[in-house]
Write an enzyme that holds these catalytic residues in place. Structure first.
Site, PDB file in Angstrom:
ATOM      1  N   ARG A  62       0.836  -1.193   0.000  1.00 32.03           N
ATOM      2  CA  ARG A  62       0.000   0.000   0.000  1.00 32.03           C
ATOM      3  C   ARG A  62       0.873   1.246   0.000  1.00 32.03           C
ATOM      4  NH1 ARG A  62      -4.714  -0.109  -2.136  1.00 32.03           N
ATOM      5  NH2 ARG A  62      -4.886  -2.136  -1.132  1.00 32.03           N
ATOM      6  N   ASP A  63       1.985   1.135  -0.707  1.00 31.95           N
ATOM      7  CA  ASP A  63       2.879   2.274  -0.865  1.00 31.95           C
ATOM      8  C   ASP A  63       3.465   2.200  -2.267  1.00 31.95           C
ATOM      9  OD1 ASP A  63       4.651   4.489  -0.323  1.00 31.95           O
ATOM     10  OD2 ASP A  63       4.486   4.009   1.798  1.00 31.95           O
ATOM     11  N   GLU A  64       4.703   2.607  -2.452  1.00 30.60           N
ATOM     12  CA  GLU A  64       5.269   2.670  -3.793  1.00 30.60           C
ATOM     13  C   GLU A  64       5.251   1.296  -4.482  1.00 30.60           C
ATOM     14  OE1 GLU A  64       5.676   5.639  -4.369  1.00 30.60           O
ATOM     15  OE2 GLU A  64       6.474   6.673  -2.628  1.00 30.60           O
TER      16      GLU A  64
END
Length: 441
Positions: free
Chosen positions: A212-214
């Site tokens: 849920r990030d890069e």
């Protein structure tokens, strides 16, 4: 897999110069790195070891560094690791990781760091080796899994990275590298970056990321970066940023990017700062059910403001996009929120068809100049202007985005183990992987 270079003609679009500047990958064949096999089992390691770190370090120091043309070998099997390793130097060598290493300590840093390597290949011959980070046990309070530091002429492929306590793969500076045929599984929260890259002349392709990030993100400073056939499968989405003071990014091409769910189809993010991002092409994007779509936000509130008036964005083209967001009124499928102190210009949208699953949407622009979107302003006098919000209609070219058979319905929980996946053989709808899996060669 040896030298690789993409011909400029294959980039199709001439309006930007985003392409590789020369060959990437090792300068000699993998067979030239098998003159000496430095097996960790001969340097104090055992299958099922409580800490394979010292054996990896011993094999590197006492074998690899003494024998150019060697391979550091971790055979198939399960290993724990408590002692992190930095393997510094070495020319014409390989790291063959056929086993699965599991994090067994909470020390910060990097479980495996490769530094100042030249003509180097990090891979799994059975396409099943990798690292299990068990990040749910020490969330945002442990090591990163792999870090490539100031290395030249290298590749990393056919590895599986799971649930890092921090980031999964970091590529720090260096040049002429290639990353491909990877599966990365992180938890459904921030701080779980898939691939972060900065440096010169890098080709990243055929990578699946869940987190849920890069997903696959370019950071500063960078030039001549090619990212293609990426599957952001319930991921935060790919990006350029975060950007701040002294940003220097140019000649970047993202193409054939598929995003299923998550935060955005793509984001350029900064908060004030200085420097530039220029000569960038985003081509052939498909996205489904993301929160944001095409999102340029130079007042990103999650970032501490830089000291400059804003990073200058220019000559950036978005071509052949098809996608939808979950709620196009709450979060626009397209927005250009540019810095008032450094308005963005030459933002070009060509056949960009972004819409909303609610069948209602708006678009937003601030201090943004270009063509292909109603709220972008024209002209050559780039002065700031306040946010403009306009109602949008469904683009005539929009079609319901296609799917892939392995699309996840949701991300992975933050407080329980994440299973080890297999590496897929396709990373964008309708396209095969560029290079076959190592196990199939």
């Amino acid at each position: 897999m040896g030298l690789k270079i993409l011909l400029a003609a294959s980039l199709l679009i001439c309006i930007v110069t985003a392409q590789l500047s020369g060959p990437v990958g090792p300068t000699t064949s993998l067979s030239a790195k098998q003159n000496t096999i430095c097996n960790v089992l001969d340097y104090g390691g055992t299958i099922g070891s409580a800490d394979i770190g010292p054996a990896i370090s011993n094999a590197f120091t006492n074998c690899v560094l003494k024998h150019s043309g060697s391979t550091l070998y971790v055979p198939a099997g399960n290993y724990n690791m408590q002692t992190w390793v930095t393997l510094n130097g070495g020319t014409q060598w390989a790291f063959r990781l056929d086993g699965l290493i599991t994090r067994a300590a909470t020390t910060g840093g990097n479980m495996i760091a490769i530094q100042n390597a030249n003509d180097f290949e990090f891979y799994s011959a059975n396409s099943a080796g990798g690292i299990q980070g068990l990040g749910y046990q020490c969330r945002n309070a442990g090591p990163r899994l792999i870090r490539m530091v100031t290395s030249t002429n290298w590749s990393l492929h056919d590895l599986i990275l799971v649930d890092s306590p921090e980031f999964h793969l970091v590529i720090q500076q260096g040049s002429n590298g290639e990353v491909y045929n990877m599966a990365i599984r992180g938890a459904n929260l921030g701080g779980s970056d898939g691939v972060d890259v900065w440096g010169s002349n890098y080709w990243i392709h055929d990578v699946e990321v869940t987190n849920r990030d890069e997903c696959v993100t370019v950071k500063s400073p960078s030039n001549n970066i090619l990212v293609e056939r990426i599957w952001c499968n319930q991921s935060g989405g790919s990006a350029i940023g975060s950007l701040s003071d002294g940003t220097a990014i140019q000649d970047v091409l993202y193409r054939d990017i598929y995003t299923n769910g998550g935060n955005q189809a793509f984001m350029i993010k900064s908060n004030m700062g200085s420097g530039y991002v220029r000569n960038v092409l985003f081509q052939n994007f498909i996205s489904r059910g993301t929160a944001y779509g095409l999102n340029v936000n130079q007042y990103w509130s999650s970032q501490t403001p830089g000291s400059g008036a804003g990073v200058q964005l220019s000559n950036i083209t978005f071509q052949d996009w098809d996608g939808n967001v979950a709620d196009g009124v709450q979060r626009p499928p397209i927005q250009f929120i540019c810095a008032d102190g450094a308005p963005c210009f030459d933002m070009v949208l060509n056949n960009v068809n972004m819409w909303s699953q609610t069948n209602e949407a708006v678009v937003k622009c601030e201090s943004a100049y270009g063509t292909g979107l109603s709220c972008l302003r024209g002209g050559s006098s780039y002065t700031s202007y306040a946010v403009v919000t306009q109602s949008a209609t469904k683009p005539p070219g929009y079609t319901t985005p296609t799917t892939m058979s392995g699309d996840l319905a949701s991300g992975f929980a933050t407080n329980s183990p994440i299973p080890t996946p297999t590496i897929p053989t396709s990373f964008f709808p309708g396209l095969p992987q560029i290079s076959p899996l190592a196990k199939d060669m």
